[in-house]
Design a protein around this motif. Structure first.
Motif, PDB file in Angstrom:
ATOM      1  N   ASN A 113      18.385  -4.883 -13.433  1.00 46.42           N
ATOM      2  CA  ASN A 113      19.010  -3.925 -12.538  1.00 46.42           C
ATOM      3  C   ASN A 113      18.081  -3.740 -11.344  1.00 46.42           C
ATOM      4  O   ASN A 113      16.964  -3.235 -11.491  1.00 46.42           O
ATOM      5  N   SER A 114      18.545  -4.146 -10.170  1.00 47.67           N
ATOM      6  CA  SER A 114      17.685  -4.146  -8.982  1.00 47.67           C
ATOM      7  C   SER A 114      17.227  -2.749  -8.588  1.00 47.67           C
ATOM      8  O   SER A 114      16.084  -2.561  -8.142  1.00 47.67           O
ATOM      9  N   THR A 115      18.110  -1.758  -8.747  1.00 47.89           N
ATOM     10  CA  THR A 115      17.744  -0.388  -8.373  1.00 47.89           C
ATOM     11  C   THR A 115      16.599   0.126  -9.239  1.00 47.89           C
ATOM     12  O   THR A 115      15.616   0.696  -8.732  1.00 47.89           O
ATOM     13  N   VAL A 118      13.317  -1.676  -8.288  1.00 45.71           N
ATOM     14  CA  VAL A 118      12.706  -1.193  -7.044  1.00 45.71           C
ATOM     15  C   VAL A 118      12.022   0.144  -7.260  1.00 45.71           C
ATOM     16  O   VAL A 118      10.876   0.364  -6.818  1.00 45.71           O
ATOM     17  N   ILE A 119      12.692   1.053  -7.948  1.00 44.61           N
ATOM     18  CA  ILE A 119      12.121   2.374  -8.219  1.00 44.61           C
ATOM     19  C   ILE A 119      10.846   2.248  -9.053  1.00 44.61           C
ATOM     20  O   ILE A 119       9.838   2.929  -8.801  1.00 44.61           O
ATOM     21  N   LYS A 149      23.414   6.899 -16.972  1.00 42.86           N
ATOM     22  CA  LYS A 149      24.138   5.941 -16.150  1.00 42.86           C
ATOM     23  C   LYS A 149      24.766   4.855 -17.027  1.00 42.86           C
ATOM     24  O   LYS A 149      24.265   4.564 -18.125  1.00 42.86           O
ATOM     25  N   THR A 174      14.591  -4.922 -17.490  1.00 41.10           N
ATOM     26  CA  THR A 174      14.164  -4.668 -16.118  1.00 41.10           C
ATOM     27  C   THR A 174      12.744  -4.109 -16.086  1.00 41.10           C
ATOM     28  O   THR A 174      11.904  -4.559 -15.291  1.00 41.10           O
TER      29      THR A 174
END
Length: 239
Positions: free
Chosen positions: A2-4, A7-8, A87, A97
């Motif tokens: 999951n890219s989000t 990044v976080i 989510k 991830t």
């Protein structure tokens, strides 16, 4: 993946305080290599000892511990992980991830400095020892990261348990108890290194045919354990 989340997690891990921790040990390894090269104390045996004792046996597990526990442990401790769990993201995706971020950090802050140090030392051009240790760090970093991510999900004392494993089991007991030495990620990674270099100074107590399946098994087991435990955290929260 999951890219989000990735990044976080990268942003959190590369904050000022954690970035200093991630940079300190690799910098020490490179500085040590430069000092040995300048003083002419960079023969094959010394190079092998530095890359194994400080690179593979110290730098790698400590950085993997920082990265593996850091990518998810603080979120569990302060309850922020529950926001992610609400989510519609499968728990295995979250774990994979977080694990991927930890592995990338370990590769960047452990494997790259190991390769650079190997090139600085005479090992860089002798028996391919520098690149061999780099590959050992790469494969060992994956297994260490999976173990420490799982520890961070399972226990709030993951850092303490990880330090006991890395420093007591693998380093202290490993020097006196052959069984402990053979049952360690460090020796399995060293087996890969040993296979890739002809340097007699590098010797593992575990055969490659045993080391590789064990590295894979530990990585898979750690990932599955983290995913299962993360699912139970969600259930506990709902109750």
């Amino acid at each position: 993946m999951n890219s989000t989340i990735a990044v976080i997690t990268f942003r959190a891990m590369l904050g000022r305080r954690r970035a200093l921790l991630l940079l300190a040990l690799p910098l020490m390894l490179v500085v040590m290599a430069v000092a040995l090269r300048i003083t002419g104390n960079d023969d094959l045996d010394v190079s092998a000892n530095v890359l194994q004792r400080f690179g593979l046996a110290t730098l790698l597990p400590l950085l993997a511990l920082i990265a593996g526990t850091g990518v998810i442990g603080p979120e569990i401790d302060d309850g922020q992980i529950m926001y992610v769990l609400t989510k519609p993201i499968p728990r295995p995706v979250i774990v994979l991830t977080k694990l991927a971020v930890a592995i990338v950090l370990v590769w960047a802050f452990a494997a790259v400095p190991t390769l650079l140090s190997g090139m600085i030392l005479s090992a860089g051009g002798t028996e391919g020892m520098g690149p061999a240790f780099t590959v050992g760090v790469l494969v060992g970093g994956v297994a260490y990261s999976a173990v420490f991510v799982a520890l961070a999900v399972v226990s709030r004392n993951a850092v303490t348990i990880g330090l006991l494993y890395a420093l007591v089991w693998e380093t202290l007991l490993g020097n006196f108890a052959p069984g402990a030495k053979s049952a360690s990620i460090q020796q399995w990674a060293l087996s890969v290194t040993d296979t890739l270099t002809g340097a007699t100074a590098v010797k593992s107590t575990v055969d490659l045919a045993v080391a590789v399946p064990l590295l894979v098994a530990v990585t898979v087991a750690g990932t599955l354990l983290a995913a299962v435990r993360l699912r139970s955290l969600s259930v506990a929260s709902a109750e």
